[in-house]
Enzyme design. Structure first.
Site, PDB file in Angstrom:
ATOM      1  N   HIS A  53       0.988  -1.335   0.078  1.00  0.00           N
ATOM      2  CA  HIS A  53       0.073  -0.062   0.009  1.00  0.00           C
ATOM      3  C   HIS A  53       0.818   1.206   0.149  1.00  0.00           C
ATOM      4  O   HIS A  53       1.971   1.126   0.561  1.00  0.00           O
ATOM      5  CB  HIS A  53      -0.961   0.089   1.209  1.00  0.00           C
ATOM      6  N   GLU A  55       0.838   3.986   1.526  1.00  0.00           N
ATOM      7  CA  GLU A  55       1.297   4.442   2.912  1.00  0.00           C
ATOM      8  C   GLU A  55       2.491   3.631   3.580  1.00  0.00           C
ATOM      9  O   GLU A  55       3.409   4.166   3.984  1.00  0.00           O
ATOM     10  CB  GLU A  55       0.349   4.558   3.951  1.00  0.00           C
ATOM     11  N   CYS A  83      -6.089   2.186   5.220  1.00  0.00           N
ATOM     12  CA  CYS A  83      -6.671   0.748   5.792  1.00  0.00           C
ATOM     13  C   CYS A  83      -6.169   0.760   7.246  1.00  0.00           C
ATOM     14  O   CYS A  83      -5.225   1.079   7.636  1.00  0.00           O
ATOM     15  CB  CYS A  83      -6.450  -0.155   4.778  1.00  0.00           C
ATOM     16  N   CYS A  86      -2.408   0.032   7.291  1.00  0.00           N
ATOM     17  CA  CYS A  86      -1.620   1.228   7.325  1.00  0.00           C
ATOM     18  C   CYS A  86      -1.763   1.944   8.467  1.00  0.00           C
ATOM     19  O   CYS A  86      -0.720   2.487   8.718  1.00  0.00           O
ATOM     20  CB  CYS A  86      -2.120   1.816   6.054  1.00  0.00           C
TER      21      CYS A  86
END
Length: 154
Positions: A53, A55, A83, A86
């Site tokens: 992801h 991040e 999410c 993260c």
């Protein structure tokens, strides 16, 4: 344009560029003391890695650059609502200032939301869509792993 708007615009631009390359529409900019220390884009489709992801990519890069898992004082600018994975990584890294441009509600019509995951994680462990088993195995003849770690720390 404010610094916040500038950094968020950069996160959205990263997301847009990622879509042009066939990726998902997520970008992240990690800032410390007014300077960008790392950026990331969602690489899940490209790498087949569910943890890739935007991040997390930015946190990994920044931690490596700074040679520290602690990024206290940094601010994350994310194109989309982070999410739970993260958010957990950011919390562990000491990042407590997070801004995002698109909410879970904004992403829902496109299947780009983690709202259902957040809802499931609010439930007690026994009611979540996963099975959790505490299996307190301690191999015979071996030092307890936590005691071993403590001993090796000096």
């Amino acid at each position: 344009m404010s610094d916040d708007d500038r950094f968020m615009t950069q996160a959205i631009a990263l997301a847009r560029e990622n879509v042009h390359r066939g990726g998902r529409p997520f970008g992240a900019v990690l800032v410390m003391d007014g300077e960008v220390i790392a950026t990331g884009v969602n690489g899940v489709m490209e790498t087949h890695d569910p943890t890739s992801h935007a991040e997390l990519v930015a946190v990994r890069i920044a931690s490596h650059k700074r040679q520290s898992p602690i990024l206290k004082g940094a601010k994350m600018y994310a194109s989309g609502h982070p999410c739970p994975m993260c958010l957990s990584a950011m919390r562990i890294a000491g990042i407590t200032d997070i801004a995002y441009a698109y909410s879970n509600e904004d992403g829902t019509p496109y299947g780009l939301t983690s709202a259902a995951l957040y809802a499931d994680l609010r439930k007690p462990l026994a009611e979540q869509e996963m099975t959790f088993t505490y299996q307190p195995l301690r191999p015979a003849g071996e030092e307890d792993i936590y005691e071993f770690w403590k001993h090796m720390q000096g």
